[in-house]
Design an enzyme around this catalytic site. Structure first.
Site, PDB file in Angstrom:
ATOM      1  N   HIS A  10     -12.276   7.855 -18.736  1.00 25.35           N
ATOM      2  CA  HIS A  10     -11.032   7.979 -19.507  1.00 25.35           C
ATOM      3  C   HIS A  10     -10.351   9.317 -19.242  1.00 25.35           C
ATOM      4  CE1 HIS A  10     -12.798   4.767 -22.152  1.00 25.35           C
ATOM      5  NE2 HIS A  10     -11.592   4.315 -21.865  1.00 25.35           N
ATOM      6  N   ARG A  70      -1.189  -6.768 -14.819  1.00 25.26           N
ATOM      7  CA  ARG A  70      -2.619  -7.006 -15.065  1.00 25.26           C
ATOM      8  C   ARG A  70      -2.810  -7.230 -16.569  1.00 25.26           C
ATOM      9  NH1 ARG A  70      -3.254  -2.783 -10.826  1.00 25.26           N
ATOM     10  NH2 ARG A  70      -4.705  -3.558  -9.247  1.00 25.26           N
ATOM     11  N   ARG A  73      -0.058 -11.901 -14.022  1.00 23.79           N
ATOM     12  CA  ARG A  73      -1.371 -12.353 -13.538  1.00 23.79           C
ATOM     13  C   ARG A  73      -2.181 -12.701 -14.776  1.00 23.79           C
ATOM     14  NH1 ARG A  73      -5.543  -9.334 -10.715  1.00 23.79           N
ATOM     15  NH2 ARG A  73      -5.694  -7.849 -12.391  1.00 23.79           N
ATOM     16  N   GLU A  82      -7.592 -13.431  -3.036  1.00 19.33           N
ATOM     17  CA  GLU A  82      -8.419 -12.215  -3.100  1.00 19.33           C
ATOM     18  C   GLU A  82      -9.888 -12.506  -2.875  1.00 19.33           C
ATOM     19  OE1 GLU A  82      -7.978 -10.230  -6.874  1.00 19.33           O
ATOM     20  OE2 GLU A  82      -8.013 -12.080  -8.005  1.00 19.33           O
ATOM     21  N   ASN A 123      -7.514  -5.452  -2.850  1.00 16.72           N
ATOM     22  CA  ASN A 123      -8.663  -4.685  -3.363  1.00 16.72           C
ATOM     23  C   ASN A 123      -9.910  -5.569  -3.363  1.00 16.72           C
ATOM     24  OD1 ASN A 123      -6.648  -2.843  -3.917  1.00 16.72           O
ATOM     25  ND2 ASN A 123      -6.530  -3.359  -6.084  1.00 16.72           N
ATOM     26  N   ASP A 124      -9.750  -6.744  -3.961  1.00 14.26           N
ATOM     27  CA  ASP A 124     -10.903  -7.648  -3.997  1.00 14.26           C
ATOM     28  C   ASP A 124     -11.133  -8.336  -2.658  1.00 14.26           C
ATOM     29  OD1 ASP A 124     -12.170  -7.431  -6.508  1.00 14.26           O
ATOM     30  OD2 ASP A 124     -10.404  -8.322  -7.442  1.00 14.26           O
ATOM     31  N   ARG A 140     -16.343  -2.307  -4.672  1.00 12.45           N
ATOM     32  CA  ARG A 140     -15.205  -1.393  -4.816  1.00 12.45           C
ATOM     33  C   ARG A 140     -15.449  -0.294  -5.845  1.00 12.45           C
ATOM     34  NH1 ARG A 140     -10.541  -5.288  -7.542  1.00 12.45           N
ATOM     35  NH2 ARG A 140      -9.583  -3.371  -8.248  1.00 12.45           N
ATOM     36  N   CYS A 168      -0.352  -7.230  -3.542  1.00 14.00           N
ATOM     37  CA  CYS A 168      -0.291  -6.430  -4.769  1.00 14.00           C
ATOM     38  C   CYS A 168      -1.477  -5.489  -4.889  1.00 14.00           C
ATOM     39  CB  CYS A 168      -0.174  -7.325  -5.997  1.00 14.00           C
ATOM     40  SG  CYS A 168      -1.565  -8.446  -6.175  1.00 14.00           S
TER      41      CYS A 168
HETATM   42  C1  PEP Z   1      -6.688  -6.860  -6.063  1.00 11.24           C
HETATM   43  O1  PEP Z   1      -7.833  -7.306  -6.167  1.00 11.24           O
HETATM   44  O2  PEP Z   1      -6.205  -6.402  -5.004  1.00 11.24           O
HETATM   45  C2  PEP Z   1      -5.795  -6.835  -7.244  1.00 11.24           C
HETATM   46  C3  PEP Z   1      -4.537  -6.504  -7.135  1.00 11.24           C
HETATM   47  O3  PEP Z   1      -6.340  -7.114  -8.440  1.00 11.24           O
HETATM   48  P1  PEP Z   1      -7.269  -6.070  -9.257  1.00 11.24           P
HETATM   49  O4  PEP Z   1      -7.202  -4.755  -8.558  1.00 11.24           O
HETATM   50  O5  PEP Z   1      -6.724  -6.051 -10.618  1.00 11.24           O
HETATM   51  O6  PEP Z   1      -8.608  -6.731  -9.155  1.00 11.24           O
HETATM   52 MG    MG Z   2      -8.401  -8.450  -7.897  1.00 11.35          MG
END
Ligand code: PEP
Ligand code: MG
Length: 543
Positions: free
Chosen positions: A189, A296, A332, A431, A454-455, A465, A502
């Site tokens: 945080h 999100r 989302r 993803e 990201n995923d 990650r 995204c």
């Molecule tokens: C991703 O996985 O790239 C994504 C945008 O979703 P999050 O980062 O919220 O998992």
């Molecule tokens: Mg994701």
């Protein structure tokens, strides 16, 4: 010149004299107290004072950061009132005749260890919070400057062993130019608040800072995680140039406000912003983003102790839709589970949460929770330009099941005579490698794709990650991920549906051209990156 490396958690360059915050902390010794009642009274007076301070911090965080960040101080208030915590302090005073500050210190140590030894990352991070509230209590008991804030000069760079979230705003108020901590992580945080408040911060440097560095000139680079103690003239000059360059670049970028994001090859690209929390709306509006490419929504479910009601969610979406004034908002649906969960959700403990119960799996298993959210979004669709996308899809059957629930919700609303937009576009987040491989079939089911890099990177490269030990290998721009993106775009365009990105990769200013040449139609980026990405789009040749 000495260079120390840590983890940069809040970007920006800070220069100033180093202050060591912890050296002012007095030792708390154990004393035998005769008059227990007076000591208990003294303790409660201090507790009330600390509680009042937390209230003030809540108000300050609400004003400077937003509701979600402020929520933390509500949590601290709950923790300071916690029965077990209280019981431990009071029993040390009553049965051991300990002085109150020693009882708090001993209890703090006990609870700190207990939280730190928990498996769950979220609970682990509560250890920091226990230390923070205990420090406040001791501060009130001693009536002094236990946080060592008093000696912090405006413009200095502060080193502390650990920094609690509540201290971030105190440091800001005292004018600290930058922060350094021995301990900490990117997702604590305190780090989140440092980013929101724009204080360059480096954590996790261990015992790199020595007491004799106090008062010395220091440069801190929050992006690279480097700290320069008594930098030589050349380094100092380089950083001055770097600061000036960043300032100029930001000024130059302002001319891209209001411009259309069209490549010189003539292709219109949608440059959208990502949103985690409705409190970020004003920053998004200021960024001149053409829409919100990823909201999100799970953050509406976090930092609280029950699911938000349909009405509560409806008001948030409605307000968002109206403020965006016709600009697209891609919602989302709930992506809870893994690192994003709360006690009230009652998720079982998992060995491998990233591969477990999260995203659409949770929603399909709990149709009522899912439908409550869908009803709220559809009701709000009368007030804005909404699209909806679904996270963590791995099969065509899954998206068909989702669409069936969407249909149920639409029918329920129609039967009740509630107005909504019948044609809200639906999309799939690509993803998982499964979704990428099935993208041609998934494209038959929905109106758009958004690639969650990201995923997609995590699952394609088999790299957690969240794990800082493999953080240096985590690269979305790796050949395997790029080939997936190429394939997803090809499959989507063959079925005439657009594809966005995204994930964090979209904000990487060095690869915009590469992504556009892969055929990406939309980039959803952090609000701070919107103008830089638009600039890249305009200068790109992509067709
Ligand atoms: C991703 O996985 O790239 C994504 C945008 O979703 P999050 O980062 O919220 O998992
Ligand atoms: Mg994701």
């Amino acid at each position: 010149m000495i260079i120390i490396n840590g983890l940069g958690v809040s970007e920006g360059i800070a220069m100033g004299k180093l202050s060591l915050r912890n050296i002012n902390r007095p030792n708390i010794s154990k004393m035998y107290i005769e008059d227990i009642d007076a000591e208990i009274e003294r303790y409660f007076a201090a507790k009330n004072q600390a509680y009042k301070k937390l209230d003030e911090m809540y108000e300050s965080a609400l004003k400077h950061c937003g509701e979600r960040e402020a929520e933390l101080f509500e949590v601290h208030k709950m923790m300071i009132e916690d029965d077990d915590y209280q019981e431990s302090i009071l029993s040390l005073i009553k049965s051991e005749h300990h002085n109150a500050e020693y009882a708090v210190k001993a209890t703090s140590g006990k609870f700190f260890d207990m939280f730190l030894n928990m498996d769950d990352d979220y609970m682990k991070s509560r250890a920091e919070d226990v230390r923070a509230i205990s420090r406040m209590l001791v501060d009130s008991l001693i009536g002094g400057d236990i946080d060592g804030m008093k000696d912090i000069e405006p413009g200095s760079i502060v080193f502390a062993e650990d920094i609690s979230p509540g201290e971030i705003s105190k440091f800001k108020q005292r004018g600290a130019a930058g922060l350094i901590a021995s301990a900490g992580s990117k997702n604590s945080h305190a780090s989140i608040l440092a980013r929101v408040m724009g204080i360059p911060t480096i954590v996790g440097i261990g015992d790199g800072i020595k007491e004799e560095f106090c008062g010395k000139h220091v440069i801190l680079d929050g992006s690279s995680g480097e700290i320069y103690i008594e930098p030589d003239e050349k380094t100092h000059k380089n950083f001055i140039i770097k600061i000036e360059t960043t300032k100029n670049q930001n000024m130059q970028l302002q001319k891209y406000k209001g411009k259309e994001s069209i490549t010189s090859g003539g292709k219109k690209i949608d440059v959208y912003a990502n949103m985690n929390n409705p409190s970020e709306l004003s920053e998004i509006l200021m960024s001149d983003a053409e829409g919100i490419g990823l909201f999100r929504t799970e953050f509406l479910y976090l930092g609280r102790d029950s699911y938000p009601s349909e009405e509560e969610q409806f008001q948030i979406y409605k307000n968002l839709g109206m403020n965006m004034n016709g600009k697209k908002v891609i919602v989302r649906t709930l992506d809870i589970g893994s690192d994003k969960q709360e006690k009230y959700m009652n998720f079982p403990k998992e060995e491998n949460p990233a591969l477990g119960y999260r995203g659409i799996r949770v929603c399909l298993n709990n149709p009522e929770i899912f439908k409550t959210q869908l009803r709220a979004i559809y009701r709000a669709s009368e007030y804005g330009n909404f699209s909806i996308m679904f996270p963590m899809i791995i099969s065509v059957d899954e998206i068909r099941e989702v669409k069936k629930l969407v249909l149920d919700v639409k029918q329920e609303l129609s039967e009740k005579g509630i107005k909504f937009n019948e044609n809200v576009p639906l999309g799939v987040m690509i993803e998982t490698p499964a979704a990428a491989i099935l993208s041609s079939d998934l494209a038959d089911e929905v109106q758009f794709f958004s690639i969650g890099t990201n995923d997609l990177t995590q699952y394609t490269l088999a790299l957690d990650r969240q794990n800082s030990m493999v953080g240096n290998k985590f690269n979305s721009n790796s050949e395997a991920v790029i080939r997936f993106i190429e394939m997803i775009v090809k499959n989507a365009h063959a079925k005439n549906i657009p594809v966005g990105i995204c994930g964090e990769m979209a904000s990487d200013k060095d690869i915009t051209e590469q992504l556009l040449n892969l055929g990406i139609d939309e980039l959803s980026v952090s609000p701070k990156s919107v103008l830089a990405i638009r600039k890249n789009v305009i200068s790109s040749n992509a067709k």
